[in-house]
Design a protein around this motif. Structure first.
Motif, short mmCIF file in Angstrom:
data_model
loop_
_atom_site.label_atom_id
_atom_site.label_comp_id
_atom_site.label_asym_id
_atom_site.label_seq_id
_atom_site.Cartn_x
_atom_site.Cartn_y
_atom_site.Cartn_z
N LEU A 181 0.79 -1.14 0.01
CA LEU A 181 0.15 -0.07 0.15
C LEU A 181 0.72 1.10 0.06
O LEU A 181 0.58 2.06 -0.50
CB LEU A 181 -1.09 0.15 1.24
N ASN A 182 2.03 1.20 0.68
CA ASN A 182 3.04 2.39 0.66
C ASN A 182 3.42 2.61 -0.83
O ASN A 182 3.62 3.76 -1.03
CB ASN A 182 3.92 2.20 1.63
N GLY A 183 3.83 1.46 -1.46
CA GLY A 183 4.14 1.61 -2.84
C GLY A 183 3.27 2.26 -3.60
O GLY A 183 3.59 3.40 -4.60
N TYR A 213 -0.09 6.83 9.38
CA TYR A 213 0.40 5.62 8.28
C TYR A 213 -1.14 5.21 7.96
O TYR A 213 -1.08 4.60 6.82
CB TYR A 213 1.20 4.80 9.04
N SER A 214 -2.08 5.01 8.71
CA SER A 214 -3.26 4.61 8.15
C SER A 214 -3.93 5.41 7.23
O SER A 214 -4.42 4.96 6.23
CB SER A 214 -4.29 4.67 9.46
N GLY A 215 -3.38 6.67 7.18
CA GLY A 215 -3.88 7.53 6.14
C GLY A 215 -3.40 7.10 4.80
O GLY A 215 -3.87 7.31 3.66
N ILE A 216 -2.02 7.01 5.01
CA ILE A 216 -1.33 6.79 3.63
C ILE A 216 -1.82 5.40 2.98
O ILE A 216 -1.66 5.33 2.07
CB ILE A 216 0.21 6.72 4.08
N TYR A 217 -2.00 4.22 4.09
CA TYR A 217 -2.82 3.14 3.39
C TYR A 217 -4.03 3.34 2.80
O TYR A 217 -4.25 2.67 1.74
CB TYR A 217 -2.82 2.03 4.69
N VAL A 218 -4.76 4.23 3.30
CA VAL A 218 -6.07 4.73 2.43
C VAL A 218 -5.67 5.13 1.02
O VAL A 218 -6.30 4.65 -0.03
CB VAL A 218 -6.73 5.59 3.27
N ILE A 219 -4.79 5.95 1.10
CA ILE A 219 -4.22 6.39 -0.25
C ILE A 219 -3.77 5.31 -1.33
O ILE A 219 -4.23 5.37 -2.17
CB ILE A 219 -3.19 7.52 -0.06
N GLY A 220 -2.86 4.48 -0.61
CA GLY A 220 -2.42 3.31 -1.45
C GLY A 220 -3.65 2.59 -2.05
O GLY A 220 -3.52 2.11 -3.03
#
Length: 465
Positions: A262-264, A286-293
């Protein structure tokens, strides 16, 4: 039908924009860098200088992992340019510009609308790949992606029955030529071509004979086997790597792999440096970034669905090949970097180039939703495609603005390195290792710089007055 004048005008505009992208990247590199070796160049100096054409350095079993074309460019750089990173960086930008030209050629081929092409252009011009541009040693990878895109475009021509004999011959040779520039990147290129060959077999494409389809499958596999044979003899040194296996990681930390993936994908929308800044400042967790991913990953799935649902799969294969290349690169980054047990490793700017084909595939597929031929699509699918394409465009623009503002600090970093190189006696070996981002030997940085000084190369070169 479009008239010749309209086609010519569109070509001039589209290619003109592509040239501007190249000029912009040249300008950025000039703004954000200073002439000084660092990082991977320390290893290259120890391995290949001063005699860059020594046979014992070239005729080695792991030659394909060392990227053969670099021997030639390294010789030219030292012989005529005194080992300047500016030379390598320029070659890299030219390589990326060639990649962009292939993408532009495809956009012209399918008569992509101007707005759609602008969105594709923002992805091409994005500075999320700043590290690959500034670290001159990455130029072979930029050249590789130009060859990969060319290969996909030639495959497209065969798929549509518009390829000539020269196109077919070149497509057959490209996987082997790519061994000169690709290094480990040949894995995703070969696998993508293999997927393409299997795809046209299953689709029963009438523009290609079964013999030709099987030939493409074979020539996609052989270079990969050659690379794997050569790689068998290579010895790698990974600073900070663990000895955990992928199986152990899946069993003991299954969440790590999900987060890494998800980060990628999140880094495709906003560059890794932007994500890191947001986390550091507390703007997003980090949870927000996972959502973006996850949202980016869903855009892939929607694009793939529309590719088949709309019937596009019968007319073009280029976006599908790009998507397979991008997804394959995500897998390669995961398999090669999970050993560092750092899920944010997937953010690194050095991987932005590898992720780019997938992002372009999404934009190319959704871009066709904005053209005349897709006016009859369901409104929901069209609206979703347009929103996602615009989101990718916004992310690319936002990232570029943020990274452009970082040009001055990055230049200051290079100036610090340059000053340290010119005053070696004032720094300990540990300080040099930290400054030059190289931690594979106690005095490797000092010795490498002393080699450059002895032969008056790079920062120690003094032009005759």
């Amino acid at each position: 039908m479009e008239g010749k004048e309209v086609k010519r005008a569109r070509a001039v505009i589209y290619y003109g924009i592509t040239v501007l992208i190249g000029l912009f990247l040249f300008f950025y590199v000039r703004m954000a860098s200073v002439e000084i070796v660092y990082s991977d160049y320390i290893r290259l100096i120890h391995q290949y200088l001063p005699d860059t054409l020594a046979s014992e350095k070239f005729f080695v079993p792991d030659i394909l992992t060392r990227i053969p074309i670099t021997y030639l460019f390294r010789f030219i750089n030292i012989k005529y340019f005194h080992y300047l990173l500016a030379f390598d960086r320029t070659v890299g930008v030219i390589g990326f510009l060639l990649f962009a030209f292939v993408i532009t050629r495809y956009c012209l081929r399918v008569r992509m609308s101007f707005i759609s092409f602008l969105l594709v252009s923002t992805a091409l011009a994005s500075l999320d790949k700043w590290e690959m541009l500034l670290n001159g040693s990455g130029y072979p990878h930029l050249l590789s992606y130009a060859l990969f895109a060319w290969g996909f475009y030639l495959f497209e021509k065969e798929f549509t029955g518009t390829a000539g004999q020269r196109d077919r011959t070149m497509l057959t040779a490209l996987p082997f030529l790519s061994l000169l520039t690709a290094g480990p990147y040949i894995v995703q290129f070969s696998m993508t071509l293999l997927v393409g060959a299997v795809y046209v077999i299953l689709l029963r494409n009438r523009n290609m004979t079964m013999k030709r389809k099987l030939t493409l499958a074979i020539v996609s596999i052989l270079p990969l086997l050659l690379f794997m044979w050569s790689n068998h003899y290579a010895v790698y040194s990974h600073s900070g790597a663990s000895d955990v296996t992928l199986g152990q990681l899946v069993t003991e930390q299954p969440g790590f792999l999900v987060h890494f993936i998800l980060n990628g994908f999140a880094a495709e929308l906003f560059g890794g440096s932007v994500l890191e800044t947001w986390v550091t400042e507390g703007s997003i967790g980090y949870s927000g970034i996972y959502v973006i991913g996850a949202m980016v990953l869903l855009s892939y799935l929607l694009a793939l669905f529309l590719y088949f649902r709309s019937g596009m799969y019968q007319r073009t294969v280029f976006p599908l090949l790009l998507m397979m290349s991008g997804v394959g690169s995500h897998a390669l980054v995961l398999f090669s970097r999970y050993i560092f047990l750092n899920e944010t490793y997937a953010w690194s700017s050095r991987y932005a180039l590898q992720y780019l084909p997938g992002k372009l595939a999404v934009l190319l597929i959704f871009g066709e939703l904005l053209t005349e031929r897709f006016k009859n699509h369901k409104k929901f699918a069209t609206a979703a495609g347009v929103c996602i394409a615009l989101t990718f465009g916004f992310g690319a623009c936002y990232t570029t603005v943020q990274e452009f503002e970082m040009a001055a600090p990055r230049k200051m970093y290079f100036e610090t390195l340059r000053d340290a190189a010119l005053h070696l006696d004032q720094h300990t070996n540990q300080e040099l290792s930290d400054l030059f981002e190289y931690h594979h030997g106690e005095d490797d940085v000092r010795v490498a710089l002393e080699i450059l000084e002895e032969y008056h190369l790079n920062v120690y070169y003094e032009p005759a007055v």
